[in-house]
Motif scaffolding. Structure first.
Motif, PDB file in Angstrom:
ATOM      1  N   LEU A   1      48.708  10.234-107.235  1.00  0.00           N
ATOM      2  CA  LEU A   1      47.651   9.330-107.692  1.00  0.00           C
ATOM      3  C   LEU A   1      48.250   7.976-108.088  1.00  0.00           C
ATOM      4  O   LEU A   1      47.703   6.952-107.749  1.00  0.00           O
ATOM      5  N   LEU A   2      49.396   7.988-108.748  1.00  0.00           N
ATOM      6  CA  LEU A   2      50.025   6.744-109.153  1.00  0.00           C
ATOM      7  C   LEU A   2      50.430   5.914-107.935  1.00  0.00           C
ATOM      8  O   LEU A   2      50.172   4.715-107.879  1.00  0.00           O
ATOM      9  N   SER A   3      51.011   6.583-106.925  1.00  0.00           N
ATOM     10  CA  SER A   3      51.431   5.827-105.738  1.00  0.00           C
ATOM     11  C   SER A   3      50.232   5.243-105.004  1.00  0.00           C
ATOM     12  O   SER A   3      50.285   4.165-104.461  1.00  0.00           O
ATOM     13  N   ARG A   4      49.105   5.955-104.997  1.00  0.00           N
ATOM     14  CA  ARG A   4      47.907   5.429-104.347  1.00  0.00           C
ATOM     15  C   ARG A   4      47.411   4.187-105.070  1.00  0.00           C
ATOM     16  O   ARG A   4      47.046   3.205-104.447  1.00  0.00           O
ATOM     17  N   SER A   5      47.412   4.184-106.408  1.00  0.00           N
ATOM     18  CA  SER A   5      46.930   3.010-107.140  1.00  0.00           C
ATOM     19  C   SER A   5      47.872   1.827-106.945  1.00  0.00           C
ATOM     20  O   SER A   5      47.443   0.693-106.896  1.00  0.00           O
ATOM     21  N   ILE A   6      49.182   2.090-106.802  1.00  0.00           N
ATOM     22  CA  ILE A   6      50.121   1.001-106.532  1.00  0.00           C
ATOM     23  C   ILE A   6      49.831   0.407-105.158  1.00  0.00           C
ATOM     24  O   ILE A   6      49.827  -0.797-104.980  1.00  0.00           O
ATOM     25  N   HIS A   7      49.543   1.265-104.182  1.00  0.00           N
ATOM     26  CA  HIS A   7      49.206   0.780-102.841  1.00  0.00           C
ATOM     27  C   HIS A   7      47.979  -0.114-102.892  1.00  0.00           C
ATOM     28  O   HIS A   7      47.957  -1.195-102.324  1.00  0.00           O
ATOM     29  N   LEU A   8      46.943   0.331-103.572  1.00  0.00           N
ATOM     30  CA  LEU A   8      45.659  -0.355-103.518  1.00  0.00           C
ATOM     31  C   LEU A   8      45.610  -1.628-104.350  1.00  0.00           C
ATOM     32  O   LEU A   8      44.946  -2.582-103.970  1.00  0.00           O
ATOM     33  N   GLU A   9      46.317  -1.681-105.470  1.00  0.00           N
ATOM     34  CA  GLU A   9      46.208  -2.868-106.321  1.00  0.00           C
ATOM     35  C   GLU A   9      46.809  -4.109-105.668  1.00  0.00           C
ATOM     36  O   GLU A   9      46.488  -5.217-106.029  1.00  0.00           O
ATOM     37  N   TRP A  10      47.662  -3.929-104.671  1.00  0.00           N
ATOM     38  CA  TRP A  10      48.264  -5.063-103.985  1.00  0.00           C
ATOM     39  C   TRP A  10      47.482  -5.487-102.760  1.00  0.00           C
ATOM     40  O   TRP A  10      47.809  -6.471-102.119  1.00  0.00           O
ATOM     41  N   SER A  11      46.458  -4.767-102.408  1.00  0.00           N
ATOM     42  CA  SER A  11      45.680  -5.089-101.215  1.00  0.00           C
ATOM     43  C   SER A  11      44.504  -5.985-101.592  1.00  0.00           C
ATOM     44  O   SER A  11      43.736  -5.655-102.497  1.00  0.00           O
ATOM     45  N   PRO A  12      44.316  -7.120-100.886  1.00  0.00           N
ATOM     46  CA  PRO A  12      43.166  -7.974-101.191  1.00  0.00           C
ATOM     47  C   PRO A  12      41.845  -7.270-100.892  1.00  0.00           C
ATOM     48  O   PRO A  12      40.828  -7.564-101.508  1.00  0.00           O
ATOM     49  N   ASN A  13      41.844  -6.310 -99.982  1.00  0.00           N
ATOM     50  CA  ASN A  13      40.617  -5.591 -99.660  1.00  0.00           C
ATOM     51  C   ASN A  13      40.155  -4.715-100.811  1.00  0.00           C
ATOM     52  O   ASN A  13      38.968  -4.409-100.929  1.00  0.00           O
ATOM     53  N   TRP A  14      41.063  -4.274-101.655  1.00  0.00           N
ATOM     54  CA  TRP A  14      40.724  -3.429-102.789  1.00  0.00           C
ATOM     55  C   TRP A  14      39.865  -4.198-103.786  1.00  0.00           C
ATOM     56  O   TRP A  14      39.049  -3.628-104.480  1.00  0.00           O
ATOM     57  N   LYS A  15      40.043  -5.523-103.841  1.00  0.00           N
ATOM     58  CA  LYS A  15      39.347  -6.342-104.829  1.00  0.00           C
ATOM     59  C   LYS A  15      37.925  -6.717-104.412  1.00  0.00           C
ATOM     60  O   LYS A  15      37.161  -7.224-105.203  1.00  0.00           O
ATOM     61  N   ILE A  16      37.572  -6.469-103.161  1.00  0.00           N
ATOM     62  CA  ILE A  16      36.227  -6.793-102.692  1.00  0.00           C
ATOM     63  C   ILE A  16      35.233  -5.831-103.324  1.00  0.00           C
ATOM     64  O   ILE A  16      35.438  -4.618-103.320  1.00  0.00           O
ATOM     65  N   SER A  17      34.158  -6.373-103.855  1.00  0.00           N
ATOM     66  CA  SER A  17      33.137  -5.534-104.478  1.00  0.00           C
ATOM     67  C   SER A  17      32.470  -4.655-103.423  1.00  0.00           C
ATOM     68  O   SER A  17      31.910  -5.141-102.453  1.00  0.00           O
ATOM     69  N   LYS A  18      32.535  -3.363-103.633  1.00  0.00           N
ATOM     70  CA  LYS A  18      31.915  -2.429-102.689  1.00  0.00           C
ATOM     71  C   LYS A  18      30.395  -2.511-102.755  1.00  0.00           C
ATOM     72  O   LYS A  18      29.712  -2.213-101.778  1.00  0.00           O
ATOM     73  N   LYS A  19      29.836  -2.927-103.874  1.00  0.00           N
ATOM     74  CA  LYS A  19      28.378  -3.091-103.977  1.00  0.00           C
ATOM     75  C   LYS A  19      27.908  -4.214-103.052  1.00  0.00           C
ATOM     76  O   LYS A  19      26.880  -4.097-102.402  1.00  0.00           O
ATOM     77  N   ILE A  20      28.671  -5.300-102.976  1.00  0.00           N
ATOM     78  CA  ILE A  20      28.305  -6.405-102.081  1.00  0.00           C
ATOM     79  C   ILE A  20      28.417  -5.949-100.637  1.00  0.00           C
ATOM     80  O   ILE A  20      27.525  -6.200 -99.821  1.00  0.00           O
ATOM     81  N   TRP A  21      29.505  -5.250-100.308  1.00  0.00           N
ATOM     82  CA  TRP A  21      29.677  -4.747 -98.942  1.00  0.00           C
ATOM     83  C   TRP A  21      28.506  -3.836 -98.570  1.00  0.00           C
ATOM     84  O   TRP A  21      27.927  -3.973 -97.504  1.00  0.00           O
ATOM     85  N   ASP A  22      28.167  -2.903 -99.440  1.00  0.00           N
ATOM     86  CA  ASP A  22      27.069  -1.969 -99.156  1.00  0.00           C
ATOM     87  C   ASP A  22      25.744  -2.703 -98.975  1.00  0.00           C
ATOM     88  O   ASP A  22      24.955  -2.367 -98.103  1.00  0.00           O
ATOM     89  N   ARG A  23      25.507  -3.711 -99.802  1.00  0.00           N
ATOM     90  CA  ARG A  23      24.249  -4.466 -99.705  1.00  0.00           C
ATOM     91  C   ARG A  23      24.097  -5.096 -98.320  1.00  0.00           C
ATOM     92  O   ARG A  23      23.063  -4.989 -97.682  1.00  0.00           O
ATOM     93  N   PHE A  24      25.150  -5.766 -97.858  1.00  0.00           N
ATOM     94  CA  PHE A  24      25.044  -6.464 -96.579  1.00  0.00           C
ATOM     95  C   PHE A  24      25.179  -5.537 -95.378  1.00  0.00           C
ATOM     96  O   PHE A  24      24.623  -5.801 -94.323  1.00  0.00           O
ATOM     97  N   SER A  25      25.908  -4.455 -95.521  1.00  0.00           N
ATOM     98  CA  SER A  25      26.031  -3.539 -94.384  1.00  0.00           C
ATOM     99  C   SER A  25      24.782  -2.687 -94.198  1.00  0.00           C
ATOM    100  O   SER A  25      24.600  -2.078 -93.146  1.00  0.00           O
ATOM    101  N   ASN A  26      23.911  -2.655 -95.200  1.00  0.00           N
ATOM    102  CA  ASN A  26      22.685  -1.857 -95.093  1.00  0.00           C
ATOM    103  C   ASN A  26      21.427  -2.703 -94.917  1.00  0.00           C
ATOM    104  O   ASN A  26      20.315  -2.203 -95.105  1.00  0.00           O
ATOM    105  N   LEU A  27      21.589  -3.973 -94.565  1.00  0.00           N
ATOM    106  CA  LEU A  27      20.418  -4.802 -94.295  1.00  0.00           C
ATOM    107  C   LEU A  27      19.674  -4.235 -93.091  1.00  0.00           C
ATOM    108  O   LEU A  27      20.293  -3.795 -92.116  1.00  0.00           O
ATOM    109  N   PRO A  28      18.351  -4.247 -93.137  1.00  0.00           N
ATOM    110  CA  PRO A  28      17.603  -3.705 -91.989  1.00  0.00           C
ATOM    111  C   PRO A  28      17.758  -4.609 -90.763  1.00  0.00           C
ATOM    112  O   PRO A  28      17.884  -5.826 -90.884  1.00  0.00           O
ATOM    113  N   ILE A  29      17.760  -3.987 -89.602  1.00  0.00           N
ATOM    114  CA  ILE A  29      17.820  -4.701 -88.331  1.00  0.00           C
ATOM    115  C   ILE A  29      16.479  -4.521 -87.648  1.00  0.00           C
ATOM    116  O   ILE A  29      15.921  -3.422 -87.639  1.00  0.00           O
ATOM    117  N   ALA A  30      15.959  -5.598 -87.077  1.00  0.00           N
ATOM    118  CA  ALA A  30      14.652  -5.541 -86.417  1.00  0.00           C
ATOM    119  C   ALA A  30      14.667  -4.481 -85.318  1.00  0.00           C
ATOM    120  O   ALA A  30      15.694  -4.224 -84.695  1.00  0.00           O
TER     121      ALA A  30
END
Length: 183
Positions: A1-30
């Motif tokens: 678990l410690l090694s996983r958190s070390i991996h993720l804290e250095w990744s810029p993708n880890w800092k992206i809000s998952k709520k924002i990603w979910d909001r835009f990835s679930n927009l309805p398509i005509a």
């Protein structure tokens, strides 16, 4: 678990809000609209490029996807800006696991505007040869390995402070976020 958190804290993708990603990835398509992500290898022969096209139908085969063009000088596929049109020719079609729904991934070959394969279009040469020997029994196979890379050109999720990744035995053909993040 410690090694996983070390991996993720250095990744810029880890800092992206998952709520924002979910909001835009679930927009309805005509209805009747499909996002087709055209994917190709750029002029370096190493990097993937992509652009999206909205289709008014759901293609069932790559043959139903129209060819598309773009300015190849922006992706190292054209040396002459006066003759930089590159044609994307679909060769495979897959359901898009990221955008979900009826959206598609369209894998493409690249050709110059006069119909010649681009310098990084090695699939064309391979298919030309295979078509000449299609009546033979193959005694070989193809293997293609890829790795997700982070913005700093290092394997996605590998720790920055601990040097280079561990030997390939731990991540080749591996499954799980602790071995191959993003897979």
């Amino acid at each position: 678990l410690l090694s996983r958190s070390i991996h993720l804290e250095w990744s810029p993708n880890w800092k992206i809000s998952k709520k924002i990603w979910d909001r835009f990835s679930n927009l309805p398509i005509a209805n009747c609209k499909v996002q087709a992500t055209y994917i190709w290898i750029d002029g370096t022969g190493e990097n993937l490029r992509a652009k999206n096209r909205v289709l008014d139908f759901t293609p069932n085969s790559y043959k139903e996807c129209p060819n598309w063009d773009f300015d190849g000088s922006t992706t190292f596929l054209a040396d002459d800006p006066k003759h930089s049109d590159i044609i994307l020719c679909p060769v495979a079609l897959y359901n898009d696991p990221f955008q979900r729904g009826t959206n598609k991934l369209v894998l493409c070959e690249t050709y110059t505007s006069d119909g010649k394969p681009t310098k990084s279009n090695s699939r064309h040469c391979c298919m030309t040869f295979l078509n000449r020997v299609c009546d033979k029994e193959p005694m070989f196979g193809f293997k293609q390995t890829c790795m997700f890379m982070d913005t700093d050109k290092r394997p996605f999720g590998w720790p920055k402070q601990l040097g280079y990744p561990c030997p390939s035995e731990s991540h080749c053909y591996s499954v799980g976020a602790d071995k191959a993040l993003g897979r």
